[in-house]
Scaffold this active site. Structure first.
Site, mmCIF file in Angstrom:
data_model
loop_
_atom_site.group_PDB
_atom_site.id
_atom_site.type_symbol
_atom_site.label_atom_id
_atom_site.label_comp_id
_atom_site.label_asym_id
_atom_site.label_seq_id
_atom_site.Cartn_x
_atom_site.Cartn_y
_atom_site.Cartn_z
ATOM 1 N N HIS A 1 -1.339 -1.349 -4.116
ATOM 2 C CA HIS A 1 -2.619 -1.052 -3.478
ATOM 3 C C HIS A 1 -2.702 0.467 -3.279
ATOM 4 O O HIS A 1 -1.843 1.057 -2.619
ATOM 5 C CB HIS A 1 -2.680 -1.790 -2.144
ATOM 6 N N ASP B 1 -4.980 3.483 -1.890
ATOM 7 C CA ASP B 1 -6.093 3.784 -0.984
ATOM 8 C C ASP B 1 -6.692 5.140 -1.314
ATOM 9 O O ASP B 1 -6.028 6.168 -1.177
ATOM 10 C CB ASP B 1 -5.584 3.782 0.463
ATOM 11 N N GLY C 1 -8.940 3.871 7.144
ATOM 12 C CA GLY C 1 -8.654 5.301 7.281
ATOM 13 C C GLY C 1 -7.178 5.625 7.442
ATOM 14 O O GLY C 1 -6.719 6.640 6.949
ATOM 15 N N PHE C 2 -6.456 4.749 8.132
ATOM 16 C CA PHE C 2 -5.062 5.059 8.443
ATOM 17 C C PHE C 2 -4.195 3.796 8.398
ATOM 18 O O PHE C 2 -4.675 2.701 8.724
ATOM 19 C CB PHE C 2 -4.956 5.691 9.837
ATOM 20 N N GLY C 3 -2.926 3.995 8.041
ATOM 21 C CA GLY C 3 -1.958 2.914 8.129
ATOM 22 C C GLY C 3 -1.421 2.790 9.541
ATOM 23 O O GLY C 3 -1.718 3.608 10.413
ATOM 24 N N GLY C 4 -0.637 1.738 9.759
ATOM 25 C CA GLY C 4 0.087 1.587 11.014
ATOM 26 C C GLY C 4 -0.739 1.141 12.209
ATOM 27 O O GLY C 4 -0.287 1.249 13.343
ATOM 28 N N SER D 1 0.845 -1.199 0.000
ATOM 29 C CA SER D 1 0.000 0.000 0.000
ATOM 30 C C SER D 1 0.877 1.244 0.000
ATOM 31 O O SER D 1 1.655 1.457 0.932
ATOM 32 C CB SER D 1 -0.900 0.017 1.229
ATOM 33 N N MET E 1 -9.409 7.869 -0.327
ATOM 34 C CA MET E 1 -10.214 8.279 0.839
ATOM 35 C C MET E 1 -10.790 9.663 0.595
ATOM 36 O O MET E 1 -10.134 10.516 -0.009
ATOM 37 C CB MET E 1 -9.337 8.302 2.092
ATOM 38 N N HIS F 1 -8.424 0.665 -3.839
ATOM 39 C CA HIS F 1 -9.322 0.453 -2.698
ATOM 40 C C HIS F 1 -10.064 1.754 -2.432
ATOM 41 O O HIS F 1 -9.487 2.703 -1.893
ATOM 42 C CB HIS F 1 -8.477 0.024 -1.488
ATOM 43 N N GLY G 1 1.300 -1.993 4.140
ATOM 44 C CA GLY G 1 1.806 -0.632 4.002
ATOM 45 C C GLY G 1 3.061 -0.436 4.812
ATOM 46 O O GLY G 1 4.183 -0.510 4.299
ATOM 47 N N SER G 2 2.881 -0.248 6.131
ATOM 48 C CA SER G 2 4.049 0.031 6.966
ATOM 49 C C SER G 2 5.023 -1.134 7.008
ATOM 50 O O SER G 2 6.232 -0.922 7.134
ATOM 51 C CB SER G 2 3.610 0.438 8.376
ATOM 52 N N ASP H 1 -6.362 -6.458 4.721
ATOM 53 C CA ASP H 1 -5.750 -5.127 4.636
ATOM 54 C C ASP H 1 -5.808 -4.479 6.009
ATOM 55 O O ASP H 1 -6.883 -4.271 6.558
ATOM 56 C CB ASP H 1 -6.539 -4.308 3.599
ATOM 57 N N GLY H 2 -4.617 -4.175 6.532
ATOM 58 C CA GLY H 2 -4.520 -3.481 7.805
ATOM 59 C C GLY H 2 -3.758 -4.295 8.827
ATOM 60 O O GLY H 2 -4.192 -5.386 9.207
ATOM 61 N N GLY H 3 -2.592 -3.790 9.236
ATOM 62 C CA GLY H 3 -1.804 -4.482 10.250
ATOM 63 C C GLY H 3 -1.181 -5.786 9.778
ATOM 64 O O GLY H 3 -0.776 -6.613 10.601
HETATM 65 C C1 DX5 Z 1 -6.228 1.587 5.718
HETATM 66 C C2 DX5 Z 1 -5.796 1.205 4.325
HETATM 67 C C3 DX5 Z 1 -4.651 0.289 4.263
HETATM 68 C C4 DX5 Z 1 -3.365 0.817 4.871
HETATM 69 C C5 DX5 Z 1 -2.718 -0.352 5.535
HETATM 70 O O1 DX5 Z 1 -7.475 2.172 5.662
HETATM 71 O O2 DX5 Z 1 -6.876 0.578 3.649
HETATM 72 O O3 DX5 Z 1 -4.415 -0.140 2.926
HETATM 73 O O4 DX5 Z 1 -2.468 1.354 3.962
HETATM 74 O O5 DX5 Z 1 -1.588 0.090 6.217
HETATM 75 P P1 DX5 Z 1 -0.787 -0.876 7.209
HETATM 76 O O6 DX5 Z 1 -0.310 -2.039 6.386
HETATM 77 O O7 DX5 Z 1 0.319 -0.011 7.709
HETATM 78 O O8 DX5 Z 1 -1.740 -1.304 8.288
HETATM 79 ZN ZN ZN Z 2 -6.472 -0.328 1.692
#
Ligand code: DX5
Ligand code: ZN
Length: 219
Positions: A31, A33, A140-143, A8, A35, A64, A195-196, A173-175
């Site tokens: 990927h 994102d 909404g957010f990464g990490g 991502s 928003m 996404h 992502g992270s 997707d996420g964590g």
């Molecule tokens: C969150 C996004 C994810 C995000 C994941 O809303 O849909 O795609 O980038 O980030 P990580 O992998 O850091 O949780």
């Molecule tokens: Zn995503």
């Protein structure tokens, strides 16, 4: 199905996007994102930026959409050249109409559910779409931290896909990282957004992708 790793670019440097894309050329798709400040409390890219990402990316785009009323915008995102466009079923009154719009545009179709949304009402759609994205954090957010408690939905989708004999990208997707990817793979996921755990590591993105792929394959 083959393991797919989709980094991502939410975790990449937005003003050095082209360089970031070159570092993930060994991944299966990028990927992206999207928003809108309404469906989620964050704002990222519109179709113009997504189209530029497609032009310079060495790999296909996995878009996404975290936006309200996706029916208004899916044609614009399909026109970017994305391989697959995924929208949230919570954001529309008529998910089938959105799927039809994407089918008409010739784009792979994806549906997504937030952690609190049950999958049962949408299981019939597993027989129609190309991708089902089970969010493993609140979008909404990464990490954020991986929510293992949603993996039952992954298994439900995996079971339905197997029953229908269809190859479906079952995405989490996420964590998702080296410590969580195997639980997701064992639950039935085959497509992993990271992502992270790709961009914010001591190791390079290419090494992180290889590590994640190996862990998912060994699960
Ligand atoms: C969150 C996004 C994810 C995000 C994941 O809303 O849909 O795609 O980038 O980030 P990580 O992998 O850091 O949780
Ligand atoms: Zn995503």
């Amino acid at each position: 199905m083959q393991v797919r790793i989709n980094p991502s670019v939410l975790a990449a440097d937005f003003v050095n996007m082209e360089a970031a894309l070159q570092t993930i050329s060994t991944a299966d798709a990028v990927h992206v994102d999207v928003m809108d400040y309404h469906f989620v409390p964050n704002l990222t890219f519109g179709p113009q930026m997504v189209g530029r990402i497609h032009e310079v990316s060495p790999i296909p785009l996995d878009v996404h959409l975290m936006i309200e009323h996706p029916e208004r915008w899916v044609a614009d995102f399909a026109a970017t050249g994305a391989e697959c466009v995924t929208f949230h079923v919570e954001a529309t009154d008529d998910p089938v109409a959105v799927i039809e719009a994407l089918e008409q545009a010739g784009t792979h179709t994806g549906i997504s559910v937030k952690p609190g949304t049950p999958i049962e009402p949408y299981l019939d759609l597993v027989e129609r779409v190309d991708q089902v994205l089970i969010m493993t954090v609140e979008p909404g957010f990464g990490g954020q931290s991986f929510m293992e408690e949603v993996l039952g939905k992954v298994t439900a989708v995996s079971t339905r896909a197997a029953e229908s004999g269809r190859d479906v990208w079952i995405q989490v997707d996420g964590g998702v990282g080296p410590d969580t990817i195997q639980a997701a793979a064992r639950a039935g996921a085959n497509t992993f957004v990271a992502g992270s755990s790709v961009f914010d590591r001591e190791i390079s993105p290419a090494e992180a992708i290889a590590e994640l792929r190996a862990k998912a394959q060994a699960a």
